[in-house]
Structures are given as C-alpha cells and as structure tokens.
Motif scaffolding. Structure first.
Motif, PDB file in Angstrom:
ATOM      1  N   GLU A 242      47.312  52.470  62.830  1.00  0.00           N
ATOM      2  CA  GLU A 242      46.291  53.538  62.429  1.00  0.00           C
ATOM      3  C   GLU A 242      45.143  53.005  61.572  1.00  0.00           C
ATOM      4  O   GLU A 242      45.349  52.151  60.771  1.00  0.00           O
ATOM      5  CB  GLU A 242      46.943  54.578  61.672  1.00  0.00           C
ATOM      6  N   HIS A 243      43.895  53.782  61.561  1.00  0.00           N
ATOM      7  CA  HIS A 243      42.907  53.622  60.917  1.00  0.00           C
ATOM      8  C   HIS A 243      42.467  52.058  60.584  1.00  0.00           C
ATOM      9  O   HIS A 243      42.355  51.598  59.541  1.00  0.00           O
ATOM     10  CB  HIS A 243      43.147  54.261  59.401  1.00  0.00           C
ATOM     11  N   VAL A 244      42.444  51.270  61.828  1.00  0.00           N
ATOM     12  CA  VAL A 244      42.063  49.929  61.784  1.00  0.00           C
ATOM     13  C   VAL A 244      40.648  49.560  61.926  1.00  0.00           C
ATOM     14  O   VAL A 244      40.018  50.152  62.684  1.00  0.00           O
ATOM     15  CB  VAL A 244      42.709  49.062  62.964  1.00  0.00           C
ATOM     16  N   LEU A 245      40.294  48.708  61.188  1.00  0.00           N
ATOM     17  CA  LEU A 245      38.718  48.289  61.213  1.00  0.00           C
ATOM     18  C   LEU A 245      38.526  47.837  62.741  1.00  0.00           C
ATOM     19  O   LEU A 245      39.332  47.132  63.459  1.00  0.00           O
ATOM     20  CB  LEU A 245      38.252  47.348  60.257  1.00  0.00           C
ATOM     21  N   MET A 246      37.147  48.539  63.446  1.00  0.00           N
ATOM     22  CA  MET A 246      36.898  48.121  64.693  1.00  0.00           C
ATOM     23  C   MET A 246      35.408  47.443  64.832  1.00  0.00           C
ATOM     24  O   MET A 246      34.793  47.348  65.951  1.00  0.00           O
ATOM     25  CB  MET A 246      36.997  49.131  65.623  1.00  0.00           C
ATOM     26  N   ASN A 247      35.348  46.693  63.755  1.00  0.00           N
ATOM     27  CA  ASN A 247      34.040  45.773  63.623  1.00  0.00           C
ATOM     28  C   ASN A 247      33.853  45.023  64.928  1.00  0.00           C
ATOM     29  O   ASN A 247      34.896  44.180  64.942  1.00  0.00           O
ATOM     30  CB  ASN A 247      33.755  44.983  62.502  1.00  0.00           C
ATOM     31  N   PRO A 248      32.767  44.858  65.756  1.00  0.00           N
ATOM     32  CA  PRO A 248      32.660  44.021  66.862  1.00  0.00           C
ATOM     33  C   PRO A 248      32.913  42.648  66.438  1.00  0.00           C
ATOM     34  O   PRO A 248      33.460  41.926  67.437  1.00  0.00           O
ATOM     35  CB  PRO A 248      31.351  44.322  67.266  1.00  0.00           C
ATOM     36  N   THR A 249      32.731  42.131  65.287  1.00  0.00           N
ATOM     37  CA  THR A 249      32.938  40.744  65.004  1.00  0.00           C
ATOM     38  C   THR A 249      34.571  40.371  64.592  1.00  0.00           C
ATOM     39  O   THR A 249      34.727  39.243  64.277  1.00  0.00           O
ATOM     40  CB  THR A 249      32.110  40.320  64.010  1.00  0.00           C
ATOM     41  N   ARG A 250      35.127  41.571  64.794  1.00  0.00           N
ATOM     42  CA  ARG A 250      36.648  41.279  64.333  1.00  0.00           C
ATOM     43  C   ARG A 250      37.581  41.469  65.116  1.00  0.00           C
ATOM     44  O   ARG A 250      38.772  41.514  65.016  1.00  0.00           O
ATOM     45  CB  ARG A 250      36.902  42.177  62.969  1.00  0.00           C
ATOM     46  N   ILE A 251      37.272  42.140  66.407  1.00  0.00           N
ATOM     47  CA  ILE A 251      38.155  42.582  67.350  1.00  0.00           C
ATOM     48  C   ILE A 251      38.145  41.523  68.718  1.00  0.00           C
ATOM     49  O   ILE A 251      38.634  42.286  69.745  1.00  0.00           O
ATOM     50  CB  ILE A 251      38.132  44.099  67.744  1.00  0.00           C
ATOM     51  N   ILE A 297      35.172  32.697  69.519  1.00  0.00           N
ATOM     52  CA  ILE A 297      35.873  32.032  68.559  1.00  0.00           C
ATOM     53  C   ILE A 297      35.676  32.880  67.395  1.00  0.00           C
ATOM     54  O   ILE A 297      36.780  33.026  66.668  1.00  0.00           O
ATOM     55  CB  ILE A 297      35.786  30.448  68.472  1.00  0.00           C
ATOM     56  N   PRO A 298      34.487  32.622  66.771  1.00  0.00           N
ATOM     57  CA  PRO A 298      34.150  33.475  65.384  1.00  0.00           C
ATOM     58  C   PRO A 298      34.992  34.923  65.114  1.00  0.00           C
ATOM     59  O   PRO A 298      35.499  35.013  64.030  1.00  0.00           O
ATOM     60  CB  PRO A 298      32.786  33.372  65.225  1.00  0.00           C
ATOM     61  N   SER A 299      34.935  35.448  66.330  1.00  0.00           N
ATOM     62  CA  SER A 299      35.562  36.761  65.983  1.00  0.00           C
ATOM     63  C   SER A 299      36.973  37.025  66.160  1.00  0.00           C
ATOM     64  O   SER A 299      37.842  37.958  66.110  1.00  0.00           O
ATOM     65  CB  SER A 299      34.885  37.793  67.061  1.00  0.00           C
ATOM     66  N   LEU A 300      37.758  35.876  66.255  1.00  0.00           N
ATOM     67  CA  LEU A 300      39.132  35.642  66.138  1.00  0.00           C
ATOM     68  C   LEU A 300      39.777  34.598  65.685  1.00  0.00           C
ATOM     69  O   LEU A 300      40.925  34.059  65.812  1.00  0.00           O
ATOM     70  CB  LEU A 300      39.633  35.845  67.762  1.00  0.00           C
ATOM     71  N   ILE A 301      39.105  33.958  64.936  1.00  0.00           N
ATOM     72  CA  ILE A 301      39.690  32.600  64.333  1.00  0.00           C
ATOM     73  C   ILE A 301      40.831  32.766  63.526  1.00  0.00           C
ATOM     74  O   ILE A 301      41.919  31.763  63.896  1.00  0.00           O
ATOM     75  CB  ILE A 301      38.485  31.851  63.507  1.00  0.00           C
ATOM     76  N   ASP A 302      41.134  33.726  62.877  1.00  0.00           N
ATOM     77  CA  ASP A 302      42.298  34.112  62.201  1.00  0.00           C
ATOM     78  C   ASP A 302      43.347  34.269  62.985  1.00  0.00           C
ATOM     79  O   ASP A 302      44.830  33.972  62.739  1.00  0.00           O
ATOM     80  CB  ASP A 302      42.227  35.118  61.122  1.00  0.00           C
ATOM     81  N   ILE A 319      43.806  27.552  77.366  1.00  0.00           N
ATOM     82  CA  ILE A 319      42.922  26.682  77.020  1.00  0.00           C
ATOM     83  C   ILE A 319      42.236  27.094  75.784  1.00  0.00           C
ATOM     84  O   ILE A 319      41.564  28.193  75.813  1.00  0.00           O
ATOM     85  CB  ILE A 319      42.328  25.813  77.729  1.00  0.00           C
ATOM     86  N   ILE A 320      42.424  26.617  74.302  1.00  0.00           N
ATOM     87  CA  ILE A 320      41.660  27.098  73.424  1.00  0.00           C
ATOM     88  C   ILE A 320      40.590  25.848  72.894  1.00  0.00           C
ATOM     89  O   ILE A 320      41.164  24.891  72.505  1.00  0.00           O
ATOM     90  CB  ILE A 320      42.581  27.568  72.184  1.00  0.00           C
ATOM     91  N   ARG A 321      39.214  26.144  72.880  1.00  0.00           N
ATOM     92  CA  ARG A 321      38.402  25.185  72.615  1.00  0.00           C
ATOM     93  C   ARG A 321      37.284  25.767  71.310  1.00  0.00           C
ATOM     94  O   ARG A 321      37.479  26.656  71.221  1.00  0.00           O
ATOM     95  CB  ARG A 321      37.505  24.856  73.788  1.00  0.00           C
ATOM     96  N   ASP A 322      36.609  24.784  70.856  1.00  0.00           N
ATOM     97  CA  ASP A 322      35.593  25.018  69.705  1.00  0.00           C
ATOM     98  C   ASP A 322      36.494  25.806  68.718  1.00  0.00           C
ATOM     99  O   ASP A 322      35.681  26.620  67.916  1.00  0.00           O
ATOM    100  CB  ASP A 322      34.688  26.136  70.424  1.00  0.00           C
ATOM    101  N   ALA A 323      37.487  25.407  68.162  1.00  0.00           N
ATOM    102  CA  ALA A 323      38.239  26.013  66.948  1.00  0.00           C
ATOM    103  C   ALA A 323      38.591  24.946  66.137  1.00  0.00           C
ATOM    104  O   ALA A 323      39.570  24.914  65.159  1.00  0.00           O
ATOM    105  CB  ALA A 323      39.455  26.761  67.539  1.00  0.00           C
TER     106      ALA A 323
END
Length: 414
Positions: A242-251, A297-302, A319-323
């Motif tokens: 519930e009530h989760v941040l939906m900032n485009p840089t974070r999803i 990558i920047p929007s899901l690095i964590d 395959i995961i690259r650029d991380a």
C-alpha cells in the motif's frame, strides 16, 4: 502455502534522508510523517542534530527545527553512503571545520565522486575515503556535468549550490533519482529543469535558505520489491503493498517484472510531496529471462540482487550489464550475490559489470551469510520462502532499511 496479504512498507529511504537533511537547514520547523527509522536514515537525523538543528520525535511524526549556523562537528555516518555524500554538499558551504566518518564498510567506499565536483564550487575537502575533513568555505555557483548518472552526486552539488553565490547547474547524461529536485520546491527553492538532447540540466540560484514544510513519506519501492518478488515466485501467493512511491526513476524493477511476464496491478493512485503513490499487487506467475542494461540500470540498481533471484526461476538466460556501481555498495554486491546464490544452487556467473544467470534452477538448502548487507539478507530470506532449508546468518542487518521486515513476513505467512 504461499504468502498472501497486504503490507504497508516503511517510508522511502531516499526521501527520508533528504527530508531530514533539508529540514535540518530550513528556517522554521519541518514536520515529517511516515519517515523510515532505519539505521541509515537515523544517521542523517543525528547529523543535523550535531550541526545545530533541534529534533523532536513523537509516535506520529518527526519535527525538525533547522539551523542556519552549521556548528563544527565530528559526525559518524554509520554505514550510510547517502548521509556522508549529501552532507558533504551541505557542509562545504558552512563556516566551520567538519569531520565525516563511518563504519569500516563506509570507509572503504570511494568519496572522490562527490568531493571532486564539490571542489569546482570552491569546497575544501581532505580525503578520498572517510574520514573526510571539510573546511567550510564561501562557494561560487558553477556548472558541473556528471560523468555517469548519480543521484547522490547530483544531490550533493545541488545542496552545495544553496550556499553558493550565483547559479549552480548540474547536467546528467540520463535521468537518475530526482527526489532532491522534486523536494527542494517543497522547501521553497525554485528549481529549473531542462531536457536537452545530450542530457538533463537542473539549475538553482543561490544563496537560498530553505523554508520549513510538512512532508508525508510514501512507502519505499525498494522495500516493496521484496514482497513483489515473493509474490511472483511463491506458490499460490498474492501480496498488495500500500501507498508505495511510484516515482518513474524508482520503478524500473516493476517494469522489468512486466518484461519477465509478471502481472502487475496498480490501483489507488494519489499524490504526496510532489510524488505519485499507489497500491501495487502481484501474484504467482511464470517468468521469462530478460537482458537488463543501459538506461534501465539507475532506476533499479538496489533491486539487482532480487532480479538475480528472479532470474534463477525464469526460463532462459538473463543478462545484467552496466551495473559496475554494485561493486562499491555496502559490499561488492556482484560478487556477494553471485557467491551466495551459487551456494543455494543457482547457475550464475559474475562479469565485470553485472552477471549472467541461467534458469530455471531448483534452489537447494544451505547456510548463507548476509555479509553485513541488508539487501542481501532480505533477498536470501525471500529465497528461503521457496526453499525452507536455506538458513540466513546476520539477518539483523535488515535494521538498516526495513526494521519491521521479519514482522511483515510473519503476517504474510499466516
């Protein structure tokens, strides 16, 4: 039996850090609700107290009365890279000498990515690793182009710009987390953003004193991601956050889940503190392998440790690259993720800037160590919901970002 139910995850970590630090230097009393009270964010709260802000904590909120006289201090930032990097920007324009240090892990993390750009405004900082010694100086606004997208570096320069004479401009090659430029206007500072062909330009005029405000922190999508993963991989599972941040840089993680075939239901959209929030529901589904790279990558690095776990159960080669940034997190997250997932049966190999995972592979029982990394501890715990013979050592480290993680897990298991 799978995991089912509804969870309200703790407040967003990135927004909490910024609300605490900005509140600490704002004129008046800032009221913050639903803040994340994990160890990292508490380091930022203690830091503003150390430089002269007054903090009052109640069951309902945090009240911070800011200071414009940044007192000399020696500040322990614990394990928090966000605290030390953003605070460096604030203290660079102070009038005293400050020492910023941290735990053994933080002292191994490079700080020149922040100290070098701050010197372009006139900052005087000794040290490329913690402890840093900052000699507060009069700063002059400048234009700085980020070599790689980094929300922490961008934020440090913008916060220093509040104390600088003239205009400070940050140019980033691609959009990184933009909580700082979204939150500054809440504190009364005008921020100009211009999209350009070869990057994104963020400008503010200094010197500028922040004005106190009220901020309600939405749920952290990086914390919600653990439940999204558990729901997707579990048997007969369905979880609503519930009530989760939906900032485009974070999803970006949600977008990759969709790419892999997950069904993502979004409802109850609202706006708070200049940010969109929503309820997010995921349920059990089969997954397909993907390639994750570049601007994703920047929007899901964590969330990459979770993506690695998802990939072990997906059909095909992921395959995961650029991380490469993962190698300078709380641990070398590429090596620790690959090593621990191998211990529980995954077919996975490390590359210089990412990893390659073949699936689906049944997970096997083993005793694995969190290596002092909160995200690794929670990822491995989610793996243990699929394979109960997985035992996680050092799981108390979840206090850093999600103190109620294990309580919420018990609720979903009932």
């Amino acid at each position: 039996m799978g995991l089912r139910g509804t969870v309200k995850v703790p407040g967003d970590k990135s927004m909490t850090h910024r609300a605490f630090l900005m509140g600490g230097i704002a004129e008046g009393t800032t009221v913050i609700t639903n803040a994340l009270m994990g160890a990292d964010c508490l380091a930022s709260l203690a830091a503003v107290e150390a430089i002269g802000a007054r903090v009052e904590r109640t069951e309902q909120d945090i009240q911070i009365t800011g200071t414009d006289q940044l007192k000399a201090a020696t500040i322990d930032c614990g394990n928090s890279g966000t605290t030390i990097r953003l605070l460096s920007g604030i203290l660079a324009g102070g009038q005293e000498t400050y020492t910023l240090t941290g735990d053994a892990s933080l002292q191994k993390r490079p700080m020149d990515r922040v100290t070098v750009p701050l010197t372009t405004l006139g900052a005087t900082i000794e040290g490329n690793y913690a402890p840093l010694t900052i000699h507060g100086q009069h700063l002059v606004g400048t234009s700085y182009t980020l070599p790689v997208a980094s929300a922490q570096v961008k934020s440090a320069v913008l916060l220093a710009g509040l104390f600088a004479t003239g205009e400070t401009t940050v140019i980033e090659p691609v959009l990184s987390r933009d909580h700082t430029e979204r939150m500054l206007p809440k504190f009364g500072v005008e921020v100009t953003i211009q999209e350009q062909e070869h990057g994104r330009q963020i400008r503010l005029q200094g010197p500028a004193r922040l004005q106190a405000t009220t901020i309600d922190i939405p749920g952290d999508p990086s914390s919600a991601a653990f439940w999204w993963t558990a729901a997707t991989l579990g048997q007969d599972s369905s979880i609503t956050t519930e009530h989760v941040l939906m900032n485009p840089t974070r999803i970006g993680f949600l977008q990759v889940l969709r790419q892999m075939g997950a069904s993502v239901e979004i409802s109850n959209r609202q706006e708070t503190a200049g940010e969109e929030t929503a309820d997010v529901t995921l349920a059990t589904t089969s997954l397909q392998a993907v390639t994750i790279e570049g601007e994703q990558i920047p929007s899901l690095i964590d969330e990459i440790p979770l993506l690695a776990l998802l990939a072990t159960q997906a059909d095909g080669r992921t395959i995961i690259r650029d991380a490469a940034e993962l190698r300078v997190k709380e641990t070398d997250r590429i090596e620790t993720v690959v090593t621990t997932l191998r211990q529980i049966g995954a077919t996975i190999e490390a590359t210089e800037d990412g990893m390659i995972i073949d699936g689906p592979t049944p997970l096997t029982g083993a005793t694995v160590d969190s290596a002092g990394d909160h995200r690794l501890a929670m990822m491995l715990t989610i793996a243990s919901t699929l394979q109960p013979e997985i035992q996680v050592l050092g799981n108390e480290v979840v206090e850093v970002s999600y103190p109620t993680f294990y309580d919420d897990l018990k609720t979903l298991q009932q």
